[in-house]
Design a protein around this motif. Structure first.
Motif, PDB file in Angstrom:
ATOM      1  N   PRO A 392      -2.623 -29.299 -14.511  1.00 27.17           N
ATOM      2  CA  PRO A 392      -1.560 -28.736 -15.344  1.00 27.17           C
ATOM      3  C   PRO A 392      -1.963 -27.377 -15.909  1.00 27.17           C
ATOM      4  O   PRO A 392      -3.058 -27.210 -16.443  1.00 27.17           O
ATOM      5  N   MET A 393      -1.065 -26.406 -15.764  1.00 29.00           N
ATOM      6  CA  MET A 393      -1.357 -25.042 -16.199  1.00 29.00           C
ATOM      7  C   MET A 393      -0.669 -24.760 -17.523  1.00 29.00           C
ATOM      8  O   MET A 393       0.547 -24.578 -17.582  1.00 29.00           O
ATOM      9  N   GLY A 394      -1.454 -24.759 -18.588  1.00 28.67           N
ATOM     10  CA  GLY A 394      -0.942 -24.419 -19.903  1.00 28.67           C
ATOM     11  C   GLY A 394      -1.182 -22.954 -20.207  1.00 28.67           C
ATOM     12  O   GLY A 394      -1.365 -22.119 -19.315  1.00 28.67           O
ATOM     13  N   LEU A 395      -1.219 -22.612 -21.472  1.00 31.10           N
ATOM     14  CA  LEU A 395      -1.336 -21.215 -21.870  1.00 31.10           C
ATOM     15  C   LEU A 395      -2.645 -20.556 -21.431  1.00 31.10           C
ATOM     16  O   LEU A 395      -2.618 -19.434 -20.908  1.00 31.10           O
ATOM     17  N   PRO A 396      -3.811 -21.183 -21.610  1.00 31.91           N
ATOM     18  CA  PRO A 396      -5.040 -20.506 -21.177  1.00 31.91           C
ATOM     19  C   PRO A 396      -5.052 -20.189 -19.687  1.00 31.91           C
ATOM     20  O   PRO A 396      -5.604 -19.165 -19.266  1.00 31.91           O
ATOM     21  N   GLU A 397      -4.430 -21.071 -18.881  1.00 27.21           N
ATOM     22  CA  GLU A 397      -4.405 -20.850 -17.439  1.00 27.21           C
ATOM     23  C   GLU A 397      -3.479 -19.702 -17.043  1.00 27.21           C
ATOM     24  O   GLU A 397      -3.509 -19.249 -15.897  1.00 27.21           O
ATOM     25  N   MET A 398      -2.661 -19.221 -17.979  1.00 27.93           N
ATOM     26  CA  MET A 398      -1.776 -18.090 -17.721  1.00 27.93           C
ATOM     27  C   MET A 398      -2.402 -16.771 -18.160  1.00 27.93           C
ATOM     28  O   MET A 398      -1.713 -15.772 -18.373  1.00 27.93           O
ATOM     29  N   THR A 399      -3.709 -16.776 -18.312  1.00 23.60           N
ATOM     30  CA  THR A 399      -4.430 -15.559 -18.648  1.00 23.60           C
ATOM     31  C   THR A 399      -5.549 -15.319 -17.644  1.00 23.60           C
ATOM     32  O   THR A 399      -5.988 -16.232 -16.947  1.00 23.60           O
ATOM     33  N   SER A 400      -5.985 -14.084 -17.588  1.00 25.82           N
ATOM     34  CA  SER A 400      -7.203 -13.700 -16.879  1.00 25.82           C
ATOM     35  C   SER A 400      -8.246 -13.398 -17.956  1.00 25.82           C
ATOM     36  O   SER A 400      -8.118 -13.853 -19.096  1.00 25.82           O
ATOM     37  N   SER A 401      -9.263 -12.642 -17.615  1.00 25.03           N
ATOM     38  CA  SER A 401     -10.241 -12.258 -18.629  1.00 25.03           C
ATOM     39  C   SER A 401     -10.781 -10.873 -18.314  1.00 25.03           C
ATOM     40  O   SER A 401     -10.645 -10.363 -17.199  1.00 25.03           O
ATOM     41  N   LYS A 402     -11.357 -10.253 -19.325  1.00 27.27           N
ATOM     42  CA  LYS A 402     -12.095  -9.016 -19.094  1.00 27.27           C
ATOM     43  C   LYS A 402     -13.333  -9.033 -19.986  1.00 27.27           C
ATOM     44  O   LYS A 402     -13.386  -9.765 -20.989  1.00 27.27           O
ATOM     45  N   TYR A 403     -14.320  -8.244 -19.587  1.00 30.85           N
ATOM     46  CA  TYR A 403     -15.558  -8.157 -20.350  1.00 30.85           C
ATOM     47  C   TYR A 403     -15.503  -6.950 -21.280  1.00 30.85           C
ATOM     48  O   TYR A 403     -15.096  -5.860 -20.875  1.00 30.85           O
ATOM     49  N   VAL A 404     -15.867  -7.170 -22.508  1.00 31.51           N
ATOM     50  CA  VAL A 404     -15.953  -6.106 -23.506  1.00 31.51           C
ATOM     51  C   VAL A 404     -17.431  -5.922 -23.845  1.00 31.51           C
ATOM     52  O   VAL A 404     -18.098  -6.882 -24.273  1.00 31.51           O
ATOM     53  N   ILE A 405     -17.952  -4.723 -23.617  1.00 29.93           N
ATOM     54  CA  ILE A 405     -19.369  -4.427 -23.837  1.00 29.93           C
ATOM     55  C   ILE A 405     -19.469  -3.405 -24.951  1.00 29.93           C
ATOM     56  O   ILE A 405     -18.854  -2.328 -24.883  1.00 29.93           O
ATOM     57  N   GLU A 406     -20.222  -3.724 -25.978  1.00 33.07           N
ATOM     58  CA  GLU A 406     -20.366  -2.824 -27.111  1.00 33.07           C
ATOM     59  C   GLU A 406     -21.836  -2.517 -27.355  1.00 33.07           C
ATOM     60  O   GLU A 406     -22.687  -3.423 -27.363  1.00 33.07           O
ATOM     61  N   GLY A 407     -22.127  -1.246 -27.500  1.00 36.45           N
ATOM     62  CA  GLY A 407     -23.490  -0.827 -27.765  1.00 36.45           C
ATOM     63  C   GLY A 407     -23.544   0.203 -28.867  1.00 36.45           C
ATOM     64  O   GLY A 407     -22.557   0.469 -29.566  1.00 36.45           O
ATOM     65  N   ASP A 408     -24.721   0.816 -28.986  1.00 35.98           N
ATOM     66  CA  ASP A 408     -24.927   1.834 -30.006  1.00 35.98           C
ATOM     67  C   ASP A 408     -25.697   2.995 -29.368  1.00 35.98           C
ATOM     68  O   ASP A 408     -26.726   3.425 -29.866  1.00 35.98           O
ATOM     69  N   GLY A 409     -25.181   3.434 -28.222  1.00 33.57           N
ATOM     70  CA  GLY A 409     -25.813   4.549 -27.520  1.00 33.57           C
ATOM     71  C   GLY A 409     -26.786   4.148 -26.438  1.00 33.57           C
ATOM     72  O   GLY A 409     -27.409   5.005 -25.808  1.00 33.57           O
ATOM     73  N   GLN A 410     -26.916   2.832 -26.153  1.00 31.61           N
ATOM     74  CA  GLN A 410     -27.861   2.390 -25.126  1.00 31.61           C
ATOM     75  C   GLN A 410     -27.459   2.905 -23.760  1.00 31.61           C
ATOM     76  O   GLN A 410     -26.267   3.000 -23.428  1.00 31.61           O
ATOM     77  N   VAL A 411     -28.447   3.228 -22.937  1.00 32.56           N
ATOM     78  CA  VAL A 411     -28.240   3.627 -21.550  1.00 32.56           C
ATOM     79  C   VAL A 411     -29.173   2.809 -20.679  1.00 32.56           C
ATOM     80  O   VAL A 411     -30.194   2.301 -21.125  1.00 32.56           O
ATOM     81  N   ARG A 412     -28.764   2.685 -19.415  1.00 35.24           N
ATOM     82  CA  ARG A 412     -29.591   1.869 -18.502  1.00 35.24           C
ATOM     83  C   ARG A 412     -30.778   2.660 -18.008  1.00 35.24           C
ATOM     84  O   ARG A 412     -30.641   3.820 -17.594  1.00 35.24           O
ATOM     85  N   ALA A 413     -31.927   2.026 -18.013  1.00 37.78           N
ATOM     86  CA  ALA A 413     -33.150   2.708 -17.585  1.00 37.78           C
ATOM     87  C   ALA A 413     -33.140   2.887 -16.065  1.00 37.78           C
ATOM     88  O   ALA A 413     -32.623   2.042 -15.341  1.00 37.78           O
TER      89      ALA A 413
END
Length: 413
Positions: A392-413
């Motif tokens: 059964p598809m209720g409300l959560p199944e009617m959504t997708s998702s996305k990733y939210v990434i929060e930093g403070d100036g970090q960069v990948r080495a």
């Protein structure tokens, strides 16, 4: 309004809906409910015309039952919208979150799909349910109902759009897509304008959408649902469950369509079960072993164990073991809902582990496989596929998702 114009308008509406607060959506749902309730007289009149035309065209009564509206069913549509307003808003829910060693935080959050197209047969109640579920989950809805329910759907969507407008929400959140097969094909090919398609109806409709769509499809499947009565079943309990699963509402996808009975209990169970089924108006189509128990049993044809009757008909077969029952289900299941009736924990555990279906039931009627019964509120359908959503598809199944990434100036080495 042609389809292309509707789709573009829905795309614009989806941007607004994605950021609506829960309070705004709930206010809109109540306004939609009010407008639909106020349209009851017009809706009953429109539906009577649809039902009359369907009967004149020779439509089977099982389909007419799905098409027909009554004051009670309209009350259910209205209450379904109000019930949605009482449910939690899935948009923005954090599915999971964590912090990386470098201090960057990562959250996976629920977001709307965007524009959802729904293609469905008969059942004008789906029009209100689908519109409400889409709104609550932040999606715009393009509703492609069948021509058999066109008059009913027009009145329903007119009321829903009026309710949205009264609540200050764009009425372009809900559109009724009209036209011939070319318009349906256009909807199925509207990749870029439509994010997800959900077909609801018979096997032919669902397969046509799956095969012909370039838009991603969430498949809501047909229900060849089995009830297996094990050697260790409680006979009284098994008869009660079987009768409810078959007769409580035979025209829906979670109704039982096939009965499997262990040979060791057949002499005790089948005479009583067949008498009870016959008394309830059910025609049993059985294998030779089942036919031997009652003259009222019709010999089953070669394809009947694959049938979704949606009527007061039931296929039946006597099996020699749990293994044979499992093999039969694997060969014929549509992956919807499968039931075992047994007092054996071992048999129940094997059945649950080995049956591949969206829902597996132990000592309970398959009629429970429903979003409302699960406590989800209104559902958009029951998915029998394995990706994104299943069951059964209720409300959560009617959504997708996305990733939210929060930093403070970090960069990948």
């Amino acid at each position: 309004m042609d389809f292309q114009t509707q789709a573009v308008a829905a795309r614009g509406a989806a941007v607004e809906l994605a950021t609506l607060t829960r309070a705004a959506k709930d206010t809109a749902l109540h306004a939609m409910a009010d407008a639909l309730a106020a349209s009851e007289g017009r809706l009953l009149q429109a539906n009577a015309a649809d039902v009359e035309a369907a009967r004149a065209a020779g439509t089977p009564e099982s389909i007419v039952d799905r098409l027909a509206l009554t004051p009670a069913r309209i009350d259910g549509m209205v209450q379904g919208l109000r019930d949605l307003a009482a449910l939690p808003d899935p948009v923005g829910d954090v599915v999971r979150g964590w912090k990386l060693p470098n201090g960057v935080s990562v959250r996976q959050v629920r977001v709307p799909f965007g524009v959802v197209g729904i293609i469905y047969e008969a059942r004008p109640n789906v029009t209100a349910d689908a519109a409400g579920i889409c709104l609550k989950s932040g999606n715009a809805a393009l509703l492609r109902g069948s021509s058999s329910a066109l008059n009913s759907n027009r009145v329903t969507v007119e009321a829903l759009r009026a309710g949205l407008e009264a609540a200050g929400v764009t009425p372009d959140a809900v559109h009724l897509v009209e036209g011939g097969r070319d318009v349906t094909a256009e909807l199925m090919r509207a990749r870029g304008l439509v994010d997800v398609l959900i077909p609801r109806g018979g096997a032919g409709l669902i397969q046509a959408v799956v095969d012909g769509s370039t838009v991603p499809v969430i498949e809501t499947g047909t229900g060849n649902c089995h009830v297996y009565v094990d050697a260790d079943a409680d006979v009284d309990q098994a008869i009660t469950i079987l009768l409810n699963a078959k007769t409580q509402r035979p025209s829906v996808c979670n109704a039982a369509e096939t009965l499997l009975v262990h040979r060791d209990i057949a002499d005790t169970f089948l005479p009583r079960a067949l008498q009870a089924l016959h008394g309830a108006g059910v025609t049993v189509h059985g294998d030779p072993a089942t036919v031997a128990y009652s003259e009222a049993v019709v010999p089953a044809g070669p394809d009947e164990y694959d049938a979704e009757y949606l009527t007061l008909d039931l296929a039946a077969k006597v099996v020699d073991s749990l293994d044979e029952a499992l093999d039969h289900i694997r060969a014929h299941t549509t992956g919807h809902s499968e039931t075992i009736v047994t007092r054996s924990r071992r048999a129940a555990d094997r059945f649950v582990a080995e049956v591949d279906a969206a829902a597996v039931l132990v000592n309970a009627s398959s009629r429970f496989v429903d979003g409302g019964e699960f406590g989800f509120g209104a559902e958009i359908g029951i998915s029998t596929q394995k990706l994104h959503a299943r069951g059964p598809m209720g409300l959560p199944e009617m959504t997708s998702s996305k990733y939210v990434i929060e930093g403070d100036g970090q960069v990948r080495a």
